[in-house]
Design an enzyme around this catalytic site. Structure first.
Site, PDB file in Angstrom:
ATOM      1  N   SER A  72      74.382  30.796 -32.811  1.00 20.48           N
ATOM      2  CA  SER A  72      74.890  29.836 -31.821  1.00 20.48           C
ATOM      3  C   SER A  72      76.333  29.481 -32.149  1.00 20.48           C
ATOM      4  O   SER A  72      76.837  29.771 -33.239  1.00 20.48           O
ATOM      5  CB  SER A  72      74.022  28.576 -31.795  1.00 20.48           C
ATOM      6  OG  SER A  72      74.215  27.828 -32.982  1.00 20.48           O
ATOM      7  N   LYS A 138      75.375  23.313 -40.449  1.00 22.06           N
ATOM      8  CA  LYS A 138      76.357  22.339 -39.973  1.00 22.06           C
ATOM      9  C   LYS A 138      77.280  21.969 -41.132  1.00 22.06           C
ATOM     10  O   LYS A 138      77.088  22.383 -42.268  1.00 22.06           O
ATOM     11  CB  LYS A 138      75.671  21.070 -39.446  1.00 22.06           C
ATOM     12  CG  LYS A 138      74.617  21.291 -38.370  1.00 22.06           C
ATOM     13  CD  LYS A 138      75.195  21.728 -37.039  1.00 22.06           C
ATOM     14  CE  LYS A 138      74.087  21.955 -36.005  1.00 22.06           C
ATOM     15  NZ  LYS A 138      74.611  22.470 -34.734  1.00 22.06           N
TER      16      LYS A 138
END
Length: 284
Positions: A72, A138
């Site tokens: 992603s 992240k």
């Protein structure tokens, strides 16, 4: 006498031939019997080498490095879809989530061994707290006890706005795969880590104005560099605060990268679609 001698010679010759054949057969069988242990020994050695290789690979994957790919765009521009990277497992120590297929193992252990706390600015892989199974990646933004808030697109940590500097727009693709330029900043976190972020929706995106998040003890606040296209700790119902034990490792290096529209198995597309300039680059 003359009539018997040929018969005796013939029987003698036949007997000799039979004995010779029997000797050859015995030697052949002996050779076969002698070869059988060596054949099995060779098979055992091959199996042994294969098992050792698997054990070494398992140890490396469990204790040292694990490969991941980026599916992603939540960390664009730092990490791109189609990047393949190594994550160091030893950086933060080990928890039950360091084990391969940990979500299927009946292990109730909590905490970490040889733990080293994540630093602000690290890009880390962790197990999603919602299911403790899905791998997320992240950037570490908030440490335990920090107060995090986003105000008009500007990240605030403990009541102070984080420094950001507008730089050249980032060129990417929209939902229809059309080229588009988006706003890009150079952001400097407390502690000195500098990295790029993009704002696809400017400073008026859904998560560009938030409440104040207070990071609990033993937890971390994670965000993507693609601020308007990242499901992260700002969404408490989907990600929220990440427990330290859920950390898998720190992203270290990109070892392969290919255009997101090209499957890696299409080897004939590699010369044109591999992002050669990203290979073996460190991650910041």
């Amino acid at each position: 006498m003359d009539g018997l001698e040929p018969g005796l010679d013939a029987r003698g010759c036949d007997g000799n031939r039979d004995m010779e054949h029997a000797r050859v057969d015995r030697e052949s069988k002996s050779e076969i019997r002698a070869a059988e242990p060596g054949t099995w020994e060779s098979i055992r050695e091959t199996v042994k080498v294969g098992v050792q290789a698997l054990l070494i690979a398992l140890v490396v994957r469990t204790l040292l490095f694990q490969p991941f790919n980026i599916p992603s765009g939540s960390l664009i521009p730092t990490l791109l879809i189609g990047d393949y990277l190594f994550v160091s497992k030893y950086t933060y120590g080990y928890s039950k989530y360091s084990l391969p297929l940990s979500e299927y193992l009946p292990i109730e252990a909590h905490g970490r061994i040889w733990g080293a706390e994540p630093k602000r600015g690290d890009i880390a892989v962790f197990k999603l707290p919602k299911d403790n199974a899905t791998d997320y990646i992240k950037r570490v933004i908030g440490l335990p006890g920090d107060k995090i808030q986003v105000i008009e697109g500007v990240l605030n940590i403990n009541g102070k706005p984080v420094k950001r500097e507008r730089i050249a727009d980032y060129e990417t693709f929209d939902a229809f795969e059309q080229p588009v330029k988006v706003v890009q900043y150079m952001e400097t976190l407390p502690g000195g880590v500098t990295h790029r972020v993009i704002e696809r929706d400017g400073d008026r995106g859904f998560w560009d104005n938030t409440t104040v998040y207070t990071v609990p003890d033993g937890h971390y606040f994670m965000m993507g560099d693609n601020r308007d296209n990242s499901t992260d700790s700002r969404d408490l119902s989907s990600v929220g605060y990440v427990p330290f034990e859920n950390f898998v490792g720190r992203a270290e290096m990109i070892f392969f990268s290919i255009d997101e529209r090209t499957p890696a198995w299409k080897l004939w597309r590699w010369p044109s679609d591999v992002r050669w300039n990203r290979l073996f680059t460190t991650i910041h």
